[in-house]
Design a protein around this motif. Structure first.
Motif, PDB file in Angstrom:
ATOM      1  N   TRP A   1      66.244  79.188  48.049  1.00  0.00           N
ATOM      2  CA  TRP A   1      64.971  78.637  48.551  1.00  0.00           C
ATOM      3  C   TRP A   1      64.270  77.828  47.464  1.00  0.00           C
ATOM      4  O   TRP A   1      63.749  76.738  47.725  1.00  0.00           O
ATOM      5  N   LEU A   2      64.293  78.336  46.232  1.00  0.00           N
ATOM      6  CA  LEU A   2      63.608  77.681  45.120  1.00  0.00           C
ATOM      7  C   LEU A   2      64.196  76.294  44.859  1.00  0.00           C
ATOM      8  O   LEU A   2      63.447  75.336  44.600  1.00  0.00           O
ATOM      9  N   GLN A   3      65.499  76.179  44.934  1.00  0.00           N
ATOM     10  CA  GLN A   3      66.143  74.894  44.662  1.00  0.00           C
ATOM     11  C   GLN A   3      65.811  73.844  45.716  1.00  0.00           C
ATOM     12  O   GLN A   3      65.959  72.639  45.470  1.00  0.00           O
ATOM     13  N   GLN A   4      65.356  74.290  46.870  1.00  0.00           N
ATOM     14  CA  GLN A   4      64.985  73.350  47.921  1.00  0.00           C
ATOM     15  C   GLN A   4      63.559  72.831  47.758  1.00  0.00           C
ATOM     16  O   GLN A   4      63.155  71.905  48.454  1.00  0.00           O
ATOM     17  N   CYS A   5      62.804  73.449  46.846  1.00  0.00           N
ATOM     18  CA  CYS A   5      61.423  73.019  46.616  1.00  0.00           C
ATOM     19  C   CYS A   5      61.398  71.685  45.873  1.00  0.00           C
ATOM     20  O   CYS A   5      62.323  71.353  45.131  1.00  0.00           O
TER      21      CYS A   5
ATOM     22  N   VAL B   1      57.021  75.690  40.930  1.00  0.00           N
ATOM     23  CA  VAL B   1      56.913  76.778  41.896  1.00  0.00           C
ATOM     24  C   VAL B   1      57.261  78.111  41.243  1.00  0.00           C
ATOM     25  O   VAL B   1      56.654  79.138  41.534  1.00  0.00           O
ATOM     26  N   ARG B   2      58.239  78.080  40.330  1.00  0.00           N
ATOM     27  CA  ARG B   2      58.672  79.305  39.657  1.00  0.00           C
ATOM     28  C   ARG B   2      57.507  79.986  38.928  1.00  0.00           C
ATOM     29  O   ARG B   2      57.501  81.210  38.771  1.00  0.00           O
ATOM     30  N   ARG B   3      56.520  79.225  38.510  1.00  0.00           N
ATOM     31  CA  ARG B   3      55.380  79.789  37.771  1.00  0.00           C
ATOM     32  C   ARG B   3      54.300  80.342  38.704  1.00  0.00           C
ATOM     33  O   ARG B   3      53.327  80.931  38.223  1.00  0.00           O
ATOM     34  N   LEU B   4      54.447  80.140  40.010  1.00  0.00           N
ATOM     35  CA  LEU B   4      53.462  80.627  40.980  1.00  0.00           C
ATOM     36  C   LEU B   4      53.862  82.036  41.402  1.00  0.00           C
ATOM     37  O   LEU B   4      54.674  82.225  42.317  1.00  0.00           O
ATOM     38  N   HIS B   5      53.288  83.021  40.740  1.00  0.00           N
ATOM     39  CA  HIS B   5      53.708  84.412  40.964  1.00  0.00           C
ATOM     40  C   HIS B   5      53.567  84.836  42.416  1.00  0.00           C
ATOM     41  O   HIS B   5      54.481  85.434  43.003  1.00  0.00           O
ATOM     42  N   ASP B   6      52.405  84.557  43.029  1.00  0.00           N
ATOM     43  CA  ASP B   6      52.177  84.996  44.411  1.00  0.00           C
ATOM     44  C   ASP B   6      53.182  84.361  45.373  1.00  0.00           C
ATOM     45  O   ASP B   6      53.711  85.027  46.276  1.00  0.00           O
ATOM     46  N   THR B   7      53.446  83.072  45.176  1.00  0.00           N
ATOM     47  CA  THR B   7      54.392  82.374  46.054  1.00  0.00           C
ATOM     48  C   THR B   7      55.796  82.941  45.907  1.00  0.00           C
ATOM     49  O   THR B   7      56.500  83.168  46.900  1.00  0.00           O
ATOM     50  N   MET B   8      56.212  83.197  44.669  1.00  0.00           N
ATOM     51  CA  MET B   8      57.532  83.764  44.431  1.00  0.00           C
ATOM     52  C   MET B   8      57.647  85.160  45.044  1.00  0.00           C
ATOM     53  O   MET B   8      58.665  85.504  45.651  1.00  0.00           O
TER      54      MET B   8
ATOM     55  N   LEU C   1      59.588  95.035  44.067  1.00  0.00           N
ATOM     56  CA  LEU C   1      58.838  93.777  43.994  1.00  0.00           C
ATOM     57  C   LEU C   1      57.341  94.033  43.868  1.00  0.00           C
ATOM     58  O   LEU C   1      56.645  93.388  43.082  1.00  0.00           O
ATOM     59  N   MET C   2      56.847  94.985  44.644  1.00  0.00           N
ATOM     60  CA  MET C   2      55.404  95.224  44.647  1.00  0.00           C
ATOM     61  C   MET C   2      54.913  95.952  43.396  1.00  0.00           C
ATOM     62  O   MET C   2      53.735  95.881  43.068  1.00  0.00           O
ATOM     63  N   THR C   3      55.808  96.648  42.709  1.00  0.00           N
ATOM     64  CA  THR C   3      55.401  97.335  41.478  1.00  0.00           C
ATOM     65  C   THR C   3      55.752  96.519  40.237  1.00  0.00           C
ATOM     66  O   THR C   3      55.480  96.948  39.115  1.00  0.00           O
ATOM     67  N   GLY C   4      56.356  95.348  40.440  1.00  0.00           N
ATOM     68  CA  GLY C   4      56.697  94.498  39.300  1.00  0.00           C
ATOM     69  C   GLY C   4      57.978  94.889  38.596  1.00  0.00           C
ATOM     70  O   GLY C   4      58.319  94.317  37.556  1.00  0.00           O
ATOM     71  N   GLN C   5      58.726  95.842  39.140  1.00  0.00           N
ATOM     72  CA  GLN C   5      59.968  96.267  38.514  1.00  0.00           C
ATOM     73  C   GLN C   5      61.135  95.344  38.841  1.00  0.00           C
ATOM     74  O   GLN C   5      62.137  95.333  38.131  1.00  0.00           O
ATOM     75  N   THR C   6      61.008  94.591  39.934  1.00  0.00           N
ATOM     76  CA  THR C   6      62.073  93.689  40.359  1.00  0.00           C
ATOM     77  C   THR C   6      61.618  92.246  40.225  1.00  0.00           C
ATOM     78  O   THR C   6      60.534  91.886  40.705  1.00  0.00           O
ATOM     79  N   ASP C   7      62.414  91.436  39.553  1.00  0.00           N
ATOM     80  CA  ASP C   7      62.135  90.015  39.405  1.00  0.00           C
ATOM     81  C   ASP C   7      62.411  89.329  40.740  1.00  0.00           C
ATOM     82  O   ASP C   7      63.511  89.456  41.286  1.00  0.00           O
ATOM     83  N   PRO C   8      61.438  88.600  41.303  1.00  0.00           N
ATOM     84  CA  PRO C   8      61.652  87.933  42.592  1.00  0.00           C
ATOM     85  C   PRO C   8      62.904  87.061  42.620  1.00  0.00           C
ATOM     86  O   PRO C   8      63.561  86.952  43.657  1.00  0.00           O
ATOM     87  N   GLU C   9      63.264  86.453  41.488  1.00  0.00           N
ATOM     88  CA  GLU C   9      64.408  85.552  41.467  1.00  0.00           C
ATOM     89  C   GLU C   9      65.731  86.283  41.640  1.00  0.00           C
ATOM     90  O   GLU C   9      66.754  85.668  41.953  1.00  0.00           O
ATOM     91  N   THR C  10      65.728  87.612  41.460  1.00  0.00           N
ATOM     92  CA  THR C  10      66.971  88.372  41.605  1.00  0.00           C
ATOM     93  C   THR C  10      67.231  88.770  43.054  1.00  0.00           C
ATOM     94  O   THR C  10      68.305  89.270  43.357  1.00  0.00           O
ATOM     95  N   VAL C  11      66.273  88.533  43.933  1.00  0.00           N
ATOM     96  CA  VAL C  11      66.446  88.871  45.347  1.00  0.00           C
ATOM     97  C   VAL C  11      67.337  87.815  46.006  1.00  0.00           C
ATOM     98  O   VAL C  11      67.069  86.613  45.875  1.00  0.00           O
ATOM     99  N   PRO C  12      68.400  88.213  46.676  1.00  0.00           N
ATOM    100  CA  PRO C  12      69.292  87.248  47.319  1.00  0.00           C
ATOM    101  C   PRO C  12      68.542  86.277  48.221  1.00  0.00           C
ATOM    102  O   PRO C  12      67.718  86.684  49.045  1.00  0.00           O
ATOM    103  N   GLY C  13      68.818  84.998  48.053  1.00  0.00           N
ATOM    104  CA  GLY C  13      68.201  83.968  48.881  1.00  0.00           C
ATOM    105  C   GLY C  13      67.023  83.274  48.229  1.00  0.00           C
ATOM    106  O   GLY C  13      66.663  82.158  48.634  1.00  0.00           O
ATOM    107  N   VAL C  14      66.409  83.879  47.229  1.00  0.00           N
ATOM    108  CA  VAL C  14      65.223  83.286  46.607  1.00  0.00           C
ATOM    109  C   VAL C  14      65.593  82.054  45.790  1.00  0.00           C
ATOM    110  O   VAL C  14      64.918  81.022  45.849  1.00  0.00           O
ATOM    111  N   LEU C  15      66.661  82.141  44.992  1.00  0.00           N
ATOM    112  CA  LEU C  15      67.061  80.989  44.177  1.00  0.00           C
ATOM    113  C   LEU C  15      67.447  79.807  45.057  1.00  0.00           C
ATOM    114  O   LEU C  15      67.123  78.656  44.741  1.00  0.00           O
TER     115      LEU C  15
END
Length: 276
Positions: free
Chosen positions: A165-169, A175-182, A149-163
C-alpha cells in the motif's frame, strides 16, 4: 389558520426582529413555542447548547431549521402565503433571554456521566481486546496483531500488505512519517477490512472536517475499529454514531497500557553499568 408574529425585542440595540408562523388556531401560543424550543434544545440542538453554553431567542430565530418548526405544527412564513387567516397572535420576547439556563447543567451532567461510563467499561487488557475480536469472527492471530499495533510493539510496516500500500502512495517517504496514517492502514490490513474511511458525527457541521475515522467492515453495525477524538473503539460505527448523538457512553473504548520497556532487558552480560 392562525398567524403568529414572534417579535424578539433587543432593548440594548433598540431593535425588534420579526419571525412569523402559520399554524392551526391555538390558545397557548407562547407556551407552545417555548415547549418546542425546549424540546429542540434537549435533542436536536443539544450540541449547540453545550458548545455555546446558552441559547437565546437569537439562536431560536437563526438556528432552528424550518423542518423542525413544521414538525411541531408551526409553518415558517418567508414569503407570500395562500391560506385563510382567522386569528392573529403577537408574542413578544426578549431577544437576549437565555432559554438554556435550566437545560445546560443537565446536558453537561449527562455528558460527564457518559464519559465516566465509557472509561469504566473500557477495554484495558490485551486478552479482553483479543476476545472481543474473536467473538466477532476474527482469528487469534489477527487479534494479537491488533494488540501489538495498538501498544506500539508491532511496527506497522511489518504487517502484510502495508508496504505494498505504501509503495502506491504518491510520496511514500512522507507518508511513512505519518504515524496515525500508518497505524490505520496496518490495522486495516491486519483485520482484512475494506479500507480506512472518515465520517462526520453530529458534533460537527458539513463544513467541518470529518471527526471519525473507521475501518470499513461492510455494514454499519459490524464490529470494527473506530477512532474518535484521538481514542480507538472496538465496536460498530453505528454504535459510536448513536452514542455520540444521544450523549451516551461509547462502548468498546480501547485503553491498553503500553508495556514498560526495561533498558537493561536486552543488555548482554558484558554491558552492565559501571559505578564511578
Amino acid at each position: 389558520m392562525q398567524l403568529i408574529n414572534l417579535m424578539c425585542q433587543d432593548a440594548e440595540q433598540d431593535e425588534v426582529y420579526l419571525v412569523q408562523f402559520v399554524s392551526d388556531v391555538r390558545d397557548t401560543v407562547e407556551q407552545d413555542i417555548r415547549c418546542a424550543v425546549d424540546d429542540y434544545m434537549r435533542a436536536d440542538g443539544a450540541n449547540q447548547v453545550l458548545d455555546w453554553e446558552n441559547f437565546t431567542w437569537y439562536e431560536v430565530r437563526t438556528h432552528i431549521p424550518d423542518d423542525y418548526w413544521e414538525s411541531q405544527g408551526f409553518t415558517p412564513v418567508h414569503c407570500g402565503i395562500s391560506v385563510t387567516i382567522t386569528d392573529i397572535r403577537d408574542v413578544v420576547v426578549d431577544e437576549n433571554e437565555d432559554l438554556a439556563v435550566d437545560i445546560l447543567p443537565k446536558l453537561q451532567a449527562q455528558v460527564e456521566a457518559a464519559a465516566a461510563e465509557t472509561e469504566a467499561k473500557a477495554i484495558r487488557t490485551p486478552d479482553d481486546l483479543v476476545q472481543r475480536l474473536l467473538a466477532a469472527g476474527y482469528s487469534e492471530e489477527q487479534g494479537q496483531m491488533v494488540v501489538g499495533l495498538m501498544t506500539g510493539q508491532t511496527d506497522p510496516e511489518t504487517v502484510p500488505g502495508v508496504l505494498e500500500w505504501l509503495q502506491q502512495c504518491f510520496n511514500p517517504e512522507w507518508v511513512r512519517r505519518l504515524h496515525d496514517t500508518m497505524l490505520e492502514q496496518a490495522l486495516n490490513q491486519a483485520l482484512a477490512m475494506h479500507g480506512v474511511e472518515a465520517v462526520r458525527s453530529d458534533r460537527v457541521t458539513q463544513k467541518d472536517d470529518p471527526d471519525i475515522t473507521f475501518l470499513e467492515a461492510g455494514d454499519t453495525y459490524n464490529l470494527t475499529l473506530v477512532k474518535y477524538e484521538g481514542d480507538w473503539y472496538c465496536t460498530s460505527l453505528g454504535d459510536v454514531l448513536e452514542s455520540i448523538a444521544g450523549h451516551r457512553a461509547i462502548p468498546g473504548k480501547v485503553a491498553l497500557t503500553e508495556p514498560d520497556v526495561d533498558p537493561l532487558a536486552n543488555a548482554g552480560a558484558d554491558s552492565q553499568p559501571s559505578l564511578g
